[in-house]
Design a protein around this motif. Structure first.
Motif, PDB file in Angstrom:
ATOM      1  N   ARG A  53     -32.271  27.713  -2.202  1.00 33.44           N
ATOM      2  CA  ARG A  53     -33.661  27.821  -2.646  1.00 33.44           C
ATOM      3  C   ARG A  53     -34.539  28.432  -1.553  1.00 33.44           C
ATOM      4  NH1 ARG A  53     -35.109  24.881  -7.424  1.00 33.44           N
ATOM      5  NH2 ARG A  53     -33.185  24.108  -8.377  1.00 33.44           N
ATOM      6  N   LEU A  54     -34.271  28.094  -0.305  1.00 31.30           N
ATOM      7  CA  LEU A  54     -35.011  28.720   0.789  1.00 31.30           C
ATOM      8  C   LEU A  54     -34.688  30.208   0.883  1.00 31.30           C
ATOM      9  CD1 LEU A  54     -34.675  26.022   3.605  1.00 31.30           C
ATOM     10  CD2 LEU A  54     -36.753  26.609   2.340  1.00 31.30           C
ATOM     11  N   ALA A  55     -33.400  30.532   0.791  1.00 33.99           N
ATOM     12  CA  ALA A  55     -32.991  31.936   0.857  1.00 33.99           C
ATOM     13  C   ALA A  55     -33.627  32.733  -0.275  1.00 33.99           C
ATOM     14  CB  ALA A  55     -31.475  32.049   0.800  1.00 33.99           C
ATOM     15  N   GLY A  56     -33.746  32.116  -1.439  1.00 31.99           N
ATOM     16  CA  GLY A  56     -34.372  32.781  -2.567  1.00 31.99           C
ATOM     17  C   GLY A  56     -35.844  33.076  -2.355  1.00 31.99           C
ATOM     18  N   ARG A  57     -36.469  32.351  -1.441  1.00 36.97           N
ATOM     19  CA  ARG A  57     -37.874  32.588  -1.098  1.00 36.97           C
ATOM     20  C   ARG A  57     -38.020  33.537   0.084  1.00 36.97           C
ATOM     21  NH1 ARG A  57     -41.527  29.837  -3.702  1.00 36.97           N
ATOM     22  NH2 ARG A  57     -43.054  30.513  -2.153  1.00 36.97           N
ATOM     23  N   GLY A  58     -36.892  33.998   0.640  1.00 37.25           N
ATOM     24  CA  GLY A  58     -36.963  34.975   1.720  1.00 37.25           C
ATOM     25  C   GLY A  58     -36.620  34.451   3.098  1.00 37.25           C
ATOM     26  N   TRP A  59     -36.336  33.146   3.203  1.00 32.45           N
ATOM     27  CA  TRP A  59     -35.956  32.601   4.508  1.00 32.45           C
ATOM     28  C   TRP A  59     -34.572  33.116   4.907  1.00 32.45           C
ATOM     29  CZ3 TRP A  59     -39.058  29.445   7.521  1.00 32.45           C
ATOM     30  CH2 TRP A  59     -40.198  28.923   6.906  1.00 32.45           C
ATOM     31  N   LYS A  60     -34.371  33.365   6.195  1.00 36.20           N
ATOM     32  CA  LYS A  60     -33.055  33.688   6.732  1.00 36.20           C
ATOM     33  C   LYS A  60     -32.401  32.366   7.128  1.00 36.20           C
ATOM     34  CE  LYS A  60     -30.627  36.475  10.183  1.00 36.20           C
ATOM     35  NZ  LYS A  60     -30.778  37.400  11.349  1.00 36.20           N
ATOM     36  N   VAL A  61     -31.462  31.889   6.295  1.00 35.14           N
ATOM     37  CA  VAL A  61     -30.979  30.510   6.377  1.00 35.14           C
ATOM     38  C   VAL A  61     -29.559  30.432   6.900  1.00 35.14           C
ATOM     39  CG1 VAL A  61     -30.706  28.342   5.091  1.00 35.14           C
ATOM     40  CG2 VAL A  61     -32.384  30.036   4.337  1.00 35.14           C
ATOM     41  N   GLN A  62     -29.297  29.382   7.663  1.00 36.86           N
ATOM     42  CA  GLN A  62     -27.932  28.976   7.969  1.00 36.86           C
ATOM     43  C   GLN A  62     -27.835  27.483   7.662  1.00 36.86           C
ATOM     44  OE1 GLN A  62     -26.807  28.706  12.182  1.00 36.86           O
ATOM     45  NE2 GLN A  62     -28.950  29.096  12.764  1.00 36.86           N
ATOM     46  N   GLY A  63     -26.634  27.005   7.340  1.00 35.65           N
ATOM     47  CA  GLY A  63     -26.482  25.607   6.982  1.00 35.65           C
ATOM     48  C   GLY A  63     -25.226  25.010   7.575  1.00 35.65           C
ATOM     49  N   CYS A  64     -25.252  23.690   7.748  1.00 31.99           N
ATOM     50  CA  CYS A  64     -24.070  22.999   8.239  1.00 31.99           C
ATOM     51  C   CYS A  64     -23.985  21.615   7.607  1.00 31.99           C
ATOM     52  CB  CYS A  64     -24.068  22.896   9.766  1.00 31.99           C
ATOM     53  SG  CYS A  64     -25.414  21.893  10.448  1.00 31.99           S
ATOM     54  N   ASP A  65     -22.771  21.085   7.567  1.00 27.37           N
ATOM     55  CA  ASP A  65     -22.545  19.760   7.016  1.00 27.37           C
ATOM     56  C   ASP A  65     -21.316  19.158   7.678  1.00 27.37           C
ATOM     57  OD1 ASP A  65     -23.606  18.217   4.296  1.00 27.37           O
ATOM     58  OD2 ASP A  65     -21.548  17.689   4.822  1.00 27.37           O
ATOM     59  N   ILE A  66     -21.280  17.833   7.700  1.00 25.50           N
ATOM     60  CA  ILE A  66     -20.143  17.132   8.302  1.00 25.50           C
ATOM     61  C   ILE A  66     -18.891  17.234   7.445  1.00 25.50           C
ATOM     62  CG2 ILE A  66     -20.690  14.914   7.226  1.00 25.50           C
ATOM     63  CD1 ILE A  66     -19.890  13.547   9.823  1.00 25.50           C
ATOM     64  N   SER A  67     -19.069  17.501   6.142  1.00 28.84           N
ATOM     65  CA  SER A  67     -17.954  17.542   5.198  1.00 28.84           C
ATOM     66  C   SER A  67     -17.447  18.967   5.007  1.00 28.84           C
ATOM     67  CB  SER A  67     -18.386  16.963   3.848  1.00 28.84           C
ATOM     68  OG  SER A  67     -17.432  17.259   2.845  1.00 28.84           O
ATOM     69  N   GLU A  68     -16.186  19.176   5.300  1.00 28.37           N
ATOM     70  CA  GLU A  68     -15.597  20.506   5.111  1.00 28.37           C
ATOM     71  C   GLU A  68     -15.576  20.883   3.633  1.00 28.37           C
ATOM     72  OE1 GLU A  68     -11.507  22.958   6.284  1.00 28.37           O
ATOM     73  OE2 GLU A  68     -11.871  20.940   7.074  1.00 28.37           O
ATOM     74  N   ASP A  69     -15.323  19.902   2.760  1.00 26.99           N
ATOM     75  CA  ASP A  69     -15.317  20.184   1.321  1.00 26.99           C
ATOM     76  C   ASP A  69     -16.700  20.634   0.844  1.00 26.99           C
ATOM     77  OD1 ASP A  69     -12.656  19.522   1.117  1.00 26.99           O
ATOM     78  OD2 ASP A  69     -13.019  17.472   0.426  1.00 26.99           O
ATOM     79  N   ALA A  70     -17.757  19.978   1.349  1.00 19.48           N
ATOM     80  CA  ALA A  70     -19.116  20.363   0.967  1.00 19.48           C
ATOM     81  C   ALA A  70     -19.429  21.775   1.442  1.00 19.48           C
ATOM     82  CB  ALA A  70     -20.126  19.368   1.534  1.00 19.48           C
ATOM     83  N   VAL A  71     -19.009  22.099   2.649  1.00 19.62           N
ATOM     84  CA  VAL A  71     -19.249  23.437   3.189  1.00 19.62           C
ATOM     85  C   VAL A  71     -18.522  24.494   2.355  1.00 19.62           C
ATOM     86  CG1 VAL A  71     -18.788  24.949   5.168  1.00 19.62           C
ATOM     87  CG2 VAL A  71     -19.764  22.675   5.528  1.00 19.62           C
ATOM     88  N   ASP A  72     -17.291  24.206   1.965  1.00 20.34           N
ATOM     89  CA  ASP A  72     -16.548  25.142   1.116  1.00 20.34           C
ATOM     90  C   ASP A  72     -17.281  25.371  -0.205  1.00 20.34           C
ATOM     91  OD1 ASP A  72     -14.564  25.453   2.992  1.00 20.34           O
ATOM     92  OD2 ASP A  72     -13.187  24.011   2.066  1.00 20.34           O
ATOM     93  N   GLU A  73     -17.804  24.304  -0.789  1.00 25.99           N
ATOM     94  CA  GLU A  73     -18.532  24.432  -2.043  1.00 25.99           C
ATOM     95  C   GLU A  73     -19.833  25.205  -1.849  1.00 25.99           C
ATOM     96  OE1 GLU A  73     -19.543  23.931  -6.128  1.00 25.99           O
ATOM     97  OE2 GLU A  73     -17.670  23.977  -4.980  1.00 25.99           O
ATOM     98  N   ALA A  74     -20.526  24.948  -0.743  1.00 29.20           N
ATOM     99  CA  ALA A  74     -21.759  25.683  -0.454  1.00 29.20           C
ATOM    100  C   ALA A  74     -21.481  27.176  -0.316  1.00 29.20           C
ATOM    101  CB  ALA A  74     -22.402  25.137   0.817  1.00 29.20           C
ATOM    102  N   ARG A  75     -20.410  27.514   0.366  1.00 25.66           N
ATOM    103  CA  ARG A  75     -20.040  28.928   0.515  1.00 25.66           C
ATOM    104  C   ARG A  75     -19.754  29.556  -0.843  1.00 25.66           C
ATOM    105  NH1 ARG A  75     -15.897  27.652   5.473  1.00 25.66           N
ATOM    106  NH2 ARG A  75     -17.389  27.811   7.202  1.00 25.66           N
ATOM    107  N   ARG A  76     -19.033  28.814  -1.699  1.00 23.07           N
ATOM    108  CA  ARG A  76     -18.691  29.342  -3.021  1.00 23.07           C
ATOM    109  C   ARG A  76     -19.950  29.602  -3.848  1.00 23.07           C
ATOM    110  NH1 ARG A  76     -18.345  28.122  -8.073  1.00 23.07           N
ATOM    111  NH2 ARG A  76     -19.211  26.033  -7.763  1.00 23.07           N
ATOM    112  N   ARG A  77     -20.872  28.635  -3.834  1.00 22.85           N
ATOM    113  CA  ARG A  77     -22.083  28.769  -4.644  1.00 22.85           C
ATOM    114  C   ARG A  77     -22.995  29.878  -4.113  1.00 22.85           C
ATOM    115  NH1 ARG A  77     -24.027  22.752  -6.666  1.00 22.85           N
ATOM    116  NH2 ARG A  77     -21.945  21.980  -7.222  1.00 22.85           N
ATOM    117  N   ALA A  78     -23.116  29.977  -2.792  1.00 17.80           N
ATOM    118  CA  ALA A  78     -23.954  31.030  -2.227  1.00 17.80           C
ATOM    119  C   ALA A  78     -23.379  32.403  -2.536  1.00 17.80           C
ATOM    120  CB  ALA A  78     -24.101  30.834  -0.720  1.00 17.80           C
ATOM    121  N   ALA A  79     -22.056  32.545  -2.441  1.00 12.95           N
ATOM    122  CA  ALA A  79     -21.422  33.823  -2.747  1.00 12.95           C
ATOM    123  C   ALA A  79     -21.632  34.189  -4.216  1.00 12.95           C
ATOM    124  CB  ALA A  79     -19.931  33.753  -2.420  1.00 12.95           C
ATOM    125  N   ALA A  80     -21.508  33.195  -5.103  1.00 13.26           N
ATOM    126  CA  ALA A  80     -21.703  33.443  -6.528  1.00 13.26           C
ATOM    127  C   ALA A  80     -23.134  33.864  -6.834  1.00 13.26           C
ATOM    128  CB  ALA A  80     -21.338  32.194  -7.333  1.00 13.26           C
TER     129      ALA A  80
END
Length: 205
Positions: free
Chosen positions: A60-87
């Motif tokens: 949602r931040l990226a959609g407003r023009g922010w240059k975003v990076q993200g991190c999480d303790i869960s590798e599974d969550a990060v994999d899902e975030a990458r998939r959704r952002a790519a889609a």
């Protein structure tokens, strides 16, 4: 992870896309409040989300023009975030990282986001120092509002043996108590209270 992060287990679900009408209504209120606070933090710049989960807020931040990076303790969550952002066609870098390692691993950003994380931490005051140190301008944080959160859990028949406490939640703040914690380190700019959360946009002093 320095023994300071409690990683919850067994209570993950896709809250942003839930089909439960009550839960969906509450999440829409949370997201509206999040966007309202992000708008106050504009003009857009760089942002980092600590505890990004499946990446919904980062996107949602990226959609407003922010240059975003993200991190999480869960590798599974990060994999899902990458998939959704790519889609979604959003070039957001996500990586597996906990909050106590972010200070060394991440550069400073104009906006630091940390939502639904601090209630899991044994040392939230130290975490707040780290978050403030990562920010050049603003910090946007949220936590469940207690005891309302537990009461709502029990009302829907969940976690009765734990008196409504969600697994992994080891900190419990009322709105006043959470804002008091924040004021020890940052300047509160705006607050939103969608049921059942407290969100605050803060300026780093």
């Amino acid at each position: 992870m320095n023994g300071k992060v409690f990683q919850p287990s067994g209570n993950y679900y896709d809250k942003y896309n839930t089909r439960n009408p009550i839960a969906r209504s509450m999440m829409q209120g949370f997201l509206r409040s999040f966007v309202e606070l992000a708008v106050i933090a504009e003009p857009v710049g760089t942002a980092i989300e600590i505890g990004c989960g499946e990446g919904e807020l980062s996107m949602r931040l990226a959609g407003r023009g922010w240059k975003v990076q993200g991190c999480d303790i869960s590798e599974d969550a990060v994999d899902e975030a990458r998939r959704r952002a790519a889609a979604a066609g959003l070039p957001i870098p996500f990586r597996t990282l906990d909050i106590f390692s972010a200070k060394e691993a991440c550069g400073r950003s104009d906006l630091v986001v940390c939502c639904e994380v601090m209630e899991h931490l044994e040392e939230p005051a130290i975490a707040l120092d780290i978050l403030a140190g990562l920010s050049c301008r603003y910090l946007l944080v949220s936590v469940p509002r207690e005891p309302l959160w537990r009461a709502l859990n029990m009302a829907r028949g969940c976690y009765w043996k734990e008196f409504g406490n969600t697994p992994g939640h080891i900190q419990h703040w009322s709105k006043r108590a959470f804002l008091s914690l924040l004021q020890q380190r940052v300047q509160i700019v705006a607050v939103r209270s969608p049921l059942p959360w407290t969100l605050a946009l803060c300026r780093v002093q």
